[in-house]
Scaffold this motif. Structure first.
Motif, PDB file in Angstrom:
ATOM      1  N   GLU A   1       0.936  -1.316  -0.012  1.00  0.00           N
ATOM      2  CA  GLU A   1       0.170   0.017   0.114  1.00  0.00           C
ATOM      3  C   GLU A   1       0.799   1.291  -0.105  1.00  0.00           C
ATOM      4  O   GLU A   1       1.754   1.257   0.594  1.00  0.00           O
ATOM      5  CB  GLU A   1      -0.817   0.229   1.147  1.00  0.00           C
ATOM      6  N   PRO A   2       0.521   2.343  -0.768  1.00  0.00           N
ATOM      7  CA  PRO A   2       1.392   3.612  -0.828  1.00  0.00           C
ATOM      8  C   PRO A   2       1.482   3.892   0.601  1.00  0.00           C
ATOM      9  O   PRO A   2       0.504   4.089   1.571  1.00  0.00           O
ATOM     10  CB  PRO A   2       0.366   4.598  -1.558  1.00  0.00           C
ATOM     11  N   PRO A   3       2.631   4.391   1.130  1.00  0.00           N
ATOM     12  CA  PRO A   3       2.553   4.898   2.474  1.00  0.00           C
ATOM     13  C   PRO A   3       1.962   6.215   2.641  1.00  0.00           C
ATOM     14  O   PRO A   3       1.724   7.053   1.732  1.00  0.00           O
ATOM     15  CB  PRO A   3       4.344   5.269   2.452  1.00  0.00           C
ATOM     16  N   ALA A   4       1.667   6.381   3.841  1.00  0.00           N
ATOM     17  CA  ALA A   4       0.701   7.623   4.274  1.00  0.00           C
ATOM     18  C   ALA A   4       1.541   8.485   4.471  1.00  0.00           C
ATOM     19  O   ALA A   4       2.367   8.582   4.964  1.00  0.00           O
ATOM     20  CB  ALA A   4      -0.078   7.371   5.403  1.00  0.00           C
ATOM     21  N   ASP A   5       1.198   9.805   3.747  1.00  0.00           N
ATOM     22  CA  ASP A   5       2.244  11.040   3.972  1.00  0.00           C
ATOM     23  C   ASP A   5       1.153  12.232   3.827  1.00  0.00           C
ATOM     24  O   ASP A   5       0.506  12.146   2.912  1.00  0.00           O
ATOM     25  CB  ASP A   5       3.070  10.841   2.762  1.00  0.00           C
ATOM     26  N   GLY A   6       1.474  13.043   4.643  1.00  0.00           N
ATOM     27  CA  GLY A   6       0.479  14.299   4.523  1.00  0.00           C
ATOM     28  C   GLY A   6       0.434  15.194   3.294  1.00  0.00           C
ATOM     29  O   GLY A   6      -0.386  15.959   3.238  1.00  0.00           O
ATOM     30  N   ARG A   7       1.811  14.947   2.883  1.00  0.00           N
ATOM     31  CA  ARG A   7       1.826  15.803   1.702  1.00  0.00           C
ATOM     32  C   ARG A   7       1.094  15.571   0.261  1.00  0.00           C
ATOM     33  O   ARG A   7       0.954  14.405   0.143  1.00  0.00           O
ATOM     34  CB  ARG A   7       3.335  15.795   1.126  1.00  0.00           C
ATOM     35  N   GLY A   8       0.706  16.515  -0.381  1.00  0.00           N
ATOM     36  CA  GLY A   8      -0.277  16.368  -1.676  1.00  0.00           C
ATOM     37  C   GLY A   8       0.467  16.257  -2.708  1.00  0.00           C
ATOM     38  O   GLY A   8      -0.155  16.752  -3.670  1.00  0.00           O
ATOM     39  N   GLY A   9       1.703  16.007  -2.706  1.00  0.00           N
ATOM     40  CA  GLY A   9       2.539  16.349  -3.996  1.00  0.00           C
ATOM     41  C   GLY A   9       2.489  15.116  -5.074  1.00  0.00           C
ATOM     42  O   GLY A   9       1.668  14.194  -4.854  1.00  0.00           O
ATOM     43  N   GLU A  10       3.358  15.267  -5.753  1.00  0.00           N
ATOM     44  CA  GLU A  10       3.257  14.188  -7.044  1.00  0.00           C
ATOM     45  C   GLU A  10       4.003  12.824  -6.363  1.00  0.00           C
ATOM     46  O   GLU A  10       4.767  12.867  -5.542  1.00  0.00           O
ATOM     47  CB  GLU A  10       4.147  14.693  -8.064  1.00  0.00           C
ATOM     48  N   ARG A  11       3.367  11.657  -6.680  1.00  0.00           N
ATOM     49  CA  ARG A  11       3.755  10.342  -6.183  1.00  0.00           C
ATOM     50  C   ARG A  11       4.114   9.524  -7.129  1.00  0.00           C
ATOM     51  O   ARG A  11       3.552   9.580  -8.315  1.00  0.00           O
ATOM     52  CB  ARG A  11       2.612   9.843  -5.132  1.00  0.00           C
ATOM     53  N   GLN A  12       5.048   8.661  -6.909  1.00  0.00           N
ATOM     54  CA  GLN A  12       5.335   7.405  -7.913  1.00  0.00           C
ATOM     55  C   GLN A  12       6.026   6.284  -7.305  1.00  0.00           C
ATOM     56  O   GLN A  12       6.712   6.551  -6.271  1.00  0.00           O
ATOM     57  CB  GLN A  12       6.378   8.206  -9.107  1.00  0.00           C
ATOM     58  N   TRP A  13       6.044   5.311  -7.980  1.00  0.00           N
ATOM     59  CA  TRP A  13       6.743   4.160  -7.513  1.00  0.00           C
ATOM     60  C   TRP A  13       8.033   4.063  -8.506  1.00  0.00           C
ATOM     61  O   TRP A  13       7.961   4.270  -9.692  1.00  0.00           O
ATOM     62  CB  TRP A  13       5.819   2.721  -8.091  1.00  0.00           C
ATOM     63  N   THR A  14       9.015   3.514  -7.948  1.00  0.00           N
ATOM     64  CA  THR A  14      10.220   3.034  -8.710  1.00  0.00           C
ATOM     65  C   THR A  14      10.505   1.550  -8.251  1.00  0.00           C
ATOM     66  O   THR A  14      10.527   1.559  -7.102  1.00  0.00           O
ATOM     67  CB  THR A  14      11.457   4.106  -8.432  1.00  0.00           C
ATOM     68  N   VAL A  15      10.838   0.904  -9.261  1.00  0.00           N
ATOM     69  CA  VAL A  15      10.910  -0.418  -8.860  1.00  0.00           C
ATOM     70  C   VAL A  15      12.418  -0.894  -9.659  1.00  0.00           C
ATOM     71  O   VAL A  15      12.674  -0.543 -10.981  1.00  0.00           O
ATOM     72  CB  VAL A  15       9.920  -1.511  -9.483  1.00  0.00           C
ATOM     73  N   ARG A  16      13.325  -1.440  -8.842  1.00  0.00           N
ATOM     74  CA  ARG A  16      14.579  -1.968  -9.539  1.00  0.00           C
ATOM     75  C   ARG A  16      14.705  -3.414  -9.427  1.00  0.00           C
ATOM     76  O   ARG A  16      14.517  -3.845  -8.497  1.00  0.00           O
ATOM     77  CB  ARG A  16      15.690  -1.119  -8.749  1.00  0.00           C
ATOM     78  N   ALA A  17      15.547  -3.714 -10.662  1.00  0.00           N
ATOM     79  CA  ALA A  17      16.078  -5.189 -10.401  1.00  0.00           C
ATOM     80  C   ALA A  17      17.552  -4.951 -10.293  1.00  0.00           C
ATOM     81  O   ALA A  17      18.387  -4.364 -11.045  1.00  0.00           O
ATOM     82  CB  ALA A  17      16.069  -5.897 -11.747  1.00  0.00           C
ATOM     83  N   LEU A  18      18.170  -5.453  -9.246  1.00  0.00           N
ATOM     84  CA  LEU A  18      19.559  -5.571  -8.878  1.00  0.00           C
ATOM     85  C   LEU A  18      20.187  -6.974  -8.790  1.00  0.00           C
ATOM     86  O   LEU A  18      19.713  -7.918  -8.665  1.00  0.00           O
ATOM     87  CB  LEU A  18      19.739  -4.811  -7.453  1.00  0.00           C
ATOM     88  N   LEU A  19      21.678  -6.804  -8.663  1.00  0.00           N
ATOM     89  CA  LEU A  19      22.233  -8.188  -8.803  1.00  0.00           C
ATOM     90  C   LEU A  19      21.976  -8.706  -7.216  1.00  0.00           C
ATOM     91  O   LEU A  19      22.478  -7.972  -6.659  1.00  0.00           O
ATOM     92  CB  LEU A  19      23.742  -8.205  -9.000  1.00  0.00           C
TER      93      LEU A  19
END
Length: 954
Positions: free
Chosen positions: A632-650
């Protein structure tokens, strides 16, 4: 000492005389060897026969000769005393009069006196090996002529055991820059004479290994490999890890792990004869043409490749092992899986590294006759039977040297040599000698001699047709797989359009990928210019900076092009569904599952990570996909732009990168960015010579902005010019549109601004102008509208084209000047530059740099350094927000100064930082040799409106 005084051998079309037949190359064995690399005595003559041969005699006094380092090129040594490099793309730098070359033929006499080690064996014979000499060499040992040879990037060996003495051996080598062989070596590179690869003395004990051929196939249906080692000298082959102990020539089949570029499993073995033990590194794999596809171990492969010339900015093509390793590691870390060895076999140690770390290889013969295109291929050596023995010799020396490398899956006949009977003879010989690999040659569009349809710089629309098999051609060609052996010309800023090519490669089964041109900029380190390119050494004929077209700079720093390519070809696709709260993971490897990777997610608000964690992803097999639930997206009081970043790492350290190295990544929005709002509550106030509006002051007469919150600002005004890139300018031979030249012809580099009115209204300051080039009727009606809420200042720019604009614009935005600006922070794409068709690798986030750090140091200065999708930027005490997002650049010189520069050293920082805030940029493309940007990346001259909000940084 021979009494031969003629120099006929230099212009003889034969490959030479005296050398031993070619054989398999190996780095070491238990037989003794002695490197003859190091300092050699050297004498340079201006002509082919200026000096006699007496230097080869024992007792010759060369004490007053200069010295050069071997391996090395003499023109890169001696601080210019030994001549200079010459760069041409395809023009021969001497008259085309085959097989003749000019009498003015720089000739370097090399002399090395050596003693044998005290423990050098007295029994057996010895071989003297030259791994590379450009372009023709004549060799003597202790006054006896051994022979002469051509084939610059190929090995030549001579039997010398009967001539060796315990001490005072005199090795003499005469090297001619030009020879008949030069007609076969017209590759796009610097002409650099010299002994540029290793010189080695090899002891050959009685019963030592001669030539041998390791056949190691893999049956993907059973999981078994079959090994057979054919050897000129009988012996035994042992592979302890597989329990193999068999006689040479005897096949054995066992269960094995196969070799692929993704899983480069090598088994250590030994070939033992009565007199020598040679270590083997065996990779089991099978290469076939099946179902119209290139298959390895039963699976079709997709080449994510690059063309690689050998290059070092100080040493030219005299590369050491660590430089070669650096190349391979950089390739692996940037997701490349294949190399075409343009346009000659590389140092054999490079292929050892490809075996070890895992890269598919197209091994290309040392052959190119490109200059004959100037006479419509008349007298082309590849269609002249007199030259066929030399062509076959080159093919044999490549195949025999490199045949035991599992990384080599294709033999290439050469490059840009037209067509002819000699190429057919080469293909027939190679197919007969090694039917376990495929044959490539781009110039054979009818695929008479080749196993793959190969092209260079085919445009996207043609590649699409080829993928659908709608391209015509012979029946054989239509049934063959297709690769782009060269595409994405990486010259200067670019290449653009790589993501569009990759989309096609992945869409159609027939399209099996391609190879970017090329790996490295061939800049020559230069005390005054930084790096020199064609014409900087006074060459009569040259092709300028066309030799600087690599994915890495001469010092091997990755260019933005390599960063972009890494993202485009990443072997894991990560696509998000914000509404569903899931991410789709697709394994795009050909062979490997995802067990070697770990995945992590992070959530950003206004570019700052507020929470992150591990993501459980199954070990998907090649081609498989899975939907993975995000937290679930973390709760945060700010109403700004939100995005997910997913990385594949060794998940763990590998041979080529450390744990946590980023292999792939994806981003997707959760909540859109709120656009900046500035209510027009303040009104402009006119003074004697100033107009004030909120925090800003303007010139009352011109409406030009002078300051914001006390910070001096060089007034923003419309800017459409960029210093043309190499790809903007295109290539001389292209008949399609070259926009860099059209822009200059139209006069976009000298636009004039006509002030129409300055209107201080109730809630806005409006400045109306017309921006147009001299001598033309086209123009851009431009309105600047300034408003303020008392603290912030908003500029809205409205642009309306007038007249018939037949060309797109280079850029569209405003340029302004700031003083004392250095540190830069922004929220948008980064960390590096990006343009409309080179933005795949641009990751949205919060980034920091300096103004100098924003610059991309292309060897020929040109437009660079734009950051894409910028929401806001802070520099020089100002914060600038965009509506919509914008492109941002900042530099300590003007665009005009950048345009005028020819080398980095021409750019002198000034006191003002010039900032471009662009609503749009024209695409980059690859037109320095390939196609220009696709139409969807054109910046058309059409009505536009965009805004920026300025405020002082708090």
């Amino acid at each position: 000492m021979s009494d031969r005084t003629t120099v006929d051998y230099v212009e003889d079309v034969s490959p030479g005389s005296g050398a031993l037949p070619p054989r398999a190359w190996y780095a070491a064995s238990d037989a003794r060897s002695m490197s003859l690399n190091g300092s050699w005595r050297f004498r340079l003559s201006a002509t082919i026969d200026a000096e006699d041969d007496s230097f080869a005699e024992e007792g010759y006094d060369a004490g007053n000769w200069a010295e050069v380092t071997v391996p090395g090129h003499w023109v890169l040594q001696g601080d210019g005393a030994f001549g200079s490099p010459i760069y041409t793309n395809h023009l021969y730098p001497f008259p085309v009069d085959p097989p003749h070359v000019p009498t003015e033929n720089p000739t370097g006499d090399h002399l090395r006196v050596f003693d044998l080690p005290d423990d050098w064996p007295a029994d057996g014979s010895a071989v003297l090996r030259f791994d590379g000499v450009e372009s023709c060499a004549r060799v003597w040992l202790n006054g006896t002529e051994l022979g002469e040879f051509k084939g610059s990037r190929l090995p030549h060996e001579f039997a010398v055991g009967h001539l060796l003495k315990p001490g005072g051996n005199v090795l003499a080598v005469r090297v001619h820059q030009w020879s008949a062989g030069s007609y076969l070596e017209d590759q796009d590179q610097w002409w650099l004479p010299g002994i540029f690869r290793d010189v080695t003395l090899l002891h050959r004990p009685a019963g030592s290994v001669g030539d041998f051929f390791v056949h190691a196939s893999y049956d993907h249906t059973t999981g078994e490999g079959t090994l057979r080692v054919d050897s000129d000298v009988d012996g035994r082959v042992t592979v302890p890890a597989l329990g193999i102990d068999v006689a040479t020539g005897e096949p054995v089949t066992v269960a094995v792990e196969p070799w692929t570029a993704e899983t480069p499993k090598l088994y250590d073995g030994v070939l033992a004869t009565a007199g020598e033990r040679v270590p083997l590194r065996i990779g089991f794999r099978t290469v076939v043409l099946e179902d119209g596809l290139i298959k390895v171990n039963g699976r079709a492969v997709l080449f994510r490749g690059v063309n690689r010339h050998e290059w070092h900015p100080e040493k030219g093509r005299a590369l050491d092992l660590e430089t070669m390793r650096e190349d391979v590691l950089l390739m692996k870390r940037h997701n490349l899986n294949a190399v075409r060895t343009s346009h000659y076999p590389p140092h054999p140690a490079f292929l050892d590294l490809c075996d070890e770390y895992g890269l598919w290889v197209i091994d290309e013969c040392d052959l190119e006759t490109h200059g004959f295109v100037e006479q419509d291929w008349r007298d082309n050596p590849v269609d002249d039977d007199r030259w066929t023995p030399a062509l076959l010799d080159r093919a044999a020396r490549m195949v025999e040297r490199d045949k035991n490398h599992p990384s080599v899956v294709f033999w290439s006949l050469g490059n840009e040599a037209g067509t002819g009977r000699g190429l057919t003879a080469m293909a027939e010989w190679i197919h007969e000698r090694d039917p376990e690999r495929l044959v490539h040659y781009e110039g054979d569009w009818n695929c008479r001699d080749t196993d793959v349809y190969s092209r260079m710089y085919a445009f996207h629309d043609e590649v699409d047709k080829i993928g659908q098999r709608l391209d015509g051609g012979t029946h054989k060609r239509r049934e063959l797989p297709f690769i782009q052996c060269e595409y994405g010309h990486a010259m200067g800023n670019g290449p653009g359009g790589l993501a569009d090519y990759q989309e096609l490669f992945e869409k159609y089964e027939r399209l099996q990928g391609g190879f970017i041109w090329e790996w490295i900029d061939h800049g020559v380190e230069h005390a005054e210019l930084g790096y020199a390119y064609g014409g900087d050494f006074g060459e009569e004929l040259h092709d300028g900076n066309f030799v600087c077209d690599g994915l890495v700079f001469p010092d091997r720093t990755p260019s933005p092009g390599l960063i972009e390519y890494k993202k485009v070809i990443e072997p894991v696709r990560i696509e998000g569904d914000a509404a569903g709260g899931t991410v789709r993971i697709t394994n795009k490897h050909d062979f490997a599952d995802l067990s070697a990777l770990a995945f992590e997610w992070s959530c950003q608000v206004d570019g700052e990570t507020v929470e992150s964690g591990a993501l459980a992803v199954p070990a998907l097999a090649p081609g498989e996909s899975a939907e993975v639930k995000l937290p679930e997206p973390p709760a945060d009081g700010r109403g700004g732009e939100r995005q997910w970043t997913v990385r594949a790492l060794l998940a763990d350290d590998t041979a080529w990168a450390a744990k946590d190295h980023v292999v792939a990544w994806g981003q997707f929005a959760v909540a859109a960015r709120p656009l900046p709002v500035v209510p027009a509550t303040d009104r402009p106030v006119r003074g004697e010579d100033r107009i004030t509006l909120g925090p800003a002051e303007f010139d009352a007469r011109t409406g030009a902005l002078r300051s914001i919150g006390g910070i001096e600002v060089g007034s923003p005004r419309l800017d459409v010019w960029r210093a043309p890139t190499d790809n903007d300018d295109g290539a001389e031979w292209q008949t399609d549109t070259r926009y860099g030249l059209l822009w200059r012809t139209l006069g976009l580099h000298r636009m004039r601004h006509r002030l129409a009115s300055v209107e201080a209204g109730e809630d806005a300051l409006t400045v109306r102008t017309r921006v147009a080039p001299a001598a033309r009727e086209v123009g851009l009606d431009t309105v600047y509208r300034w408003t303020s809420d008392g603290e912030r200042l908003r500029l809205t720019v409205s642009v309306t084209p007038e007249g018939d604009w037949s060309v797109p614009l280079p850029r569209l935005g405003v340029r302004l000047g700031l003083s004392r600006a250095d540190r830069v922070e922004w929220f948008g794409g980064g960390p590096g530059e990006a343009y409309p068709d080179t933005r795949t690798a641009s990751m949205v986030g919060r980034w920091q740099s300096t103004v100098d750090g924003l610059q991309t140091p292309y060897l020929r200065p040109q437009e660079n350094g734009a950051r894409a999708d910028v929401r806001w930027v802070e520099l020089g005490g100002l914060r600038i927000e965009g509506d919509p997002e914008f492109w941002f650049t900042a530099r300590r010189w003007t665009t005009e100064q950048l345009d005028a520069a020819r080398h980095r050293t021409d750019l002198t920082p000034g006191d003002t930082v010039w900032v471009n805030l662009d609503h749009g940029q024209h695409g980059i493309g690859s037109q320095s040799c390939g196609p220009g940007p696709l139409p969807r990346y054109f910046l058309k001259a059409e009505p536009a409106e965009f805004s920026f909000v300025f405020s002082a940084v708090k």
